[in-house]
Design an enzyme around this catalytic site. Structure first.
Site, short mmCIF file in Angstrom:
data_model
loop_
_atom_site.label_atom_id
_atom_site.label_comp_id
_atom_site.label_asym_id
_atom_site.label_seq_id
_atom_site.Cartn_x
_atom_site.Cartn_y
_atom_site.Cartn_z
CB THR A 138 -9.86 6.58 7.41
OG1 THR A 138 -10.00 5.20 7.12
CG2 THR A 138 -8.51 7.06 6.92
NE ARG A 154 -10.73 -3.27 2.12
CZ ARG A 154 -10.73 -2.01 2.53
NH1 ARG A 154 -10.03 -1.65 3.57
NH2 ARG A 154 -11.43 -1.10 1.90
CG ASP A 213 -8.68 4.60 0.27
OD1 ASP A 213 -9.12 3.88 1.19
OD2 ASP A 213 -8.85 5.83 0.25
N1 ASP Z 1 -10.70 4.20 3.27
C1 ASP Z 1 -10.61 3.23 4.31
C2 ASP Z 1 -10.44 1.86 3.71
O1 ASP Z 1 -11.06 1.57 2.70
C3 ASP Z 1 -11.78 3.20 5.22
C4 ASP Z 1 -12.11 4.53 5.86
O2 ASP Z 1 -11.92 5.57 5.25
O3 ASP Z 1 -12.57 4.53 7.02
O4 ASP Z 1 -9.74 1.06 4.27
#
Ligand code: ASP
Length: 314
Positions: free
Chosen positions: A179, A207, A210
């Protein structure tokens, strides 16, 4: 004799490109170089605006756009695949000045999901749009549309196939979170945060993590701080990470580092992993992660940009 106060930097920009099991032994020199260069480009894009007196919101959007276009990160181009083999993108942006916020989940055609989140914030009466409706809103707002194949890269496809063949669990067992996010404090003293992601490899059933959830992966409040997170989203949602950090700063008067470290320790105690970047209205900053590494960078007015990947870099 009193110590002269250090002048607060006129502006601050902090970025991340994901956290996880990122260790020297697992990185090729090429990947190390490429990701550092991308982080530097993202810092440069945001700084150019802040240097001209631009807003924190403009800066975080510009920095995130650069990383969305870079296939090394799990956002925009290079996003991870869903179980069904598609790319569904989530993003959020928030302004600390008035706590205006915009977020999108599961979008499939907007080149820069962070800019779609900004459109939701500024040109809709809503905060959070999802799926087909969000795609329609994006086209109506005349944001740049791309064929969904734009987001897909062979490496992410390979990661999905590997996950399916191992059949070991729900998520990427290597815990690589790619992310991207940015937080900034502008020369008017306002803060902002933005986060953009493809989510987690093999995600199903619509799904949502966060990143686009205001208060979990993204939050900004001039009375406290601005936060962008990366990590195992389910735990970050349950902890309300970004808002929780701001609450500790606002009501307990904790320094950013202490608030961030405390909340990340709570995430770890729940079983979650990842990291956060934070900046406050005085231009102070912090990052905190409970993984071996986190792609990250910081620059302040008149300062030299700094990027880091591994846990042992300062
Ligand atoms: N936090 C992100 C999620 O759960 C994944 C990530 O940080 O790469 O969708």
């Amino acid at each position: 004799m009193s110590t002269p106060a250090t002048a607060a930097p006129q502006w601050t920009l902090v970025i991340h490109g994901g956290a996880g099991v990122i260790e020297r032994a697992r990185m090729t020199p090429e990947k190390d170089r490429e990701t550092r260069a991308a982080l530097e480009r993202a810092l440069a894009a945001g700084s150019a605006l802040l240097d001209k007196g631009g807003s924190a919101v403009d800066a975080v959007e510009a920095a995130v756009q650069v990383l969305e276009d870079d296939p090394n990160f799990n956002a925009g181009r290079g996003a991870v695949f869903t179980y069904e083999g598609t790319n569904e993108l989530d993003a959020a942006i928030m302004s600390g000045k008035d706590r205006a916020a915009g977020a999108v989940a599961g979008v499939t055609r907007t080149r820069h999901p962070v800019s779609l989140a900004r459109k939701v914030m500024e040109d809709s009466p809503h905060v959070f749009l999802a799926g087909k409706g969000a795609d329609t809103f994006s086209a109506e707002q005349k944001l740049e549309q791309v064929d969904p194949s734009w987001f897909a890269t062979p490496e992410r496809k390979r990661q999905l196939e590997e996950l399916k063949s191992k059949q070991v669990g729900w998520f990427d067992v290597d815990m690589k979170y790619g992310t991207v996010g940015a937080v900034a404090r502008d020369s008017d003293g306002h803060v902002a945060a933005a986060t953009s992601t493809g989510g987690i490899t093999g995600k199903r059933w619509g799904r949502i993590g966060d990143a686009p959830v205001i208060g979990a992966g993204t939050y900004a409040d001039d009375r406290a701080c601005a936060v962008s997170a990366t990590g195992s989203g389910e735990f970050f949602i349950r902890e309300g990470v970004a808002h929780e950090i701001c609450t500790r700063v606002r009501f307990a008067g904790e320094p950013l580092q202490k608030a961030a470290d405390t909340v990340m320790a709570e995430v770890k105690a729940l079983g979650g992993s990842g990291g956060v970047i934070v900046t406050g209205p005085k231009g102070d900053m912090a990052w905190s992660f409970n993984t071996p590494g986190m792609y990250r960078g910081v620059v302040t007015a008149g300062g030299k940009p700094k990027v880091a990947i591994y846990g042992d870099e300062d």
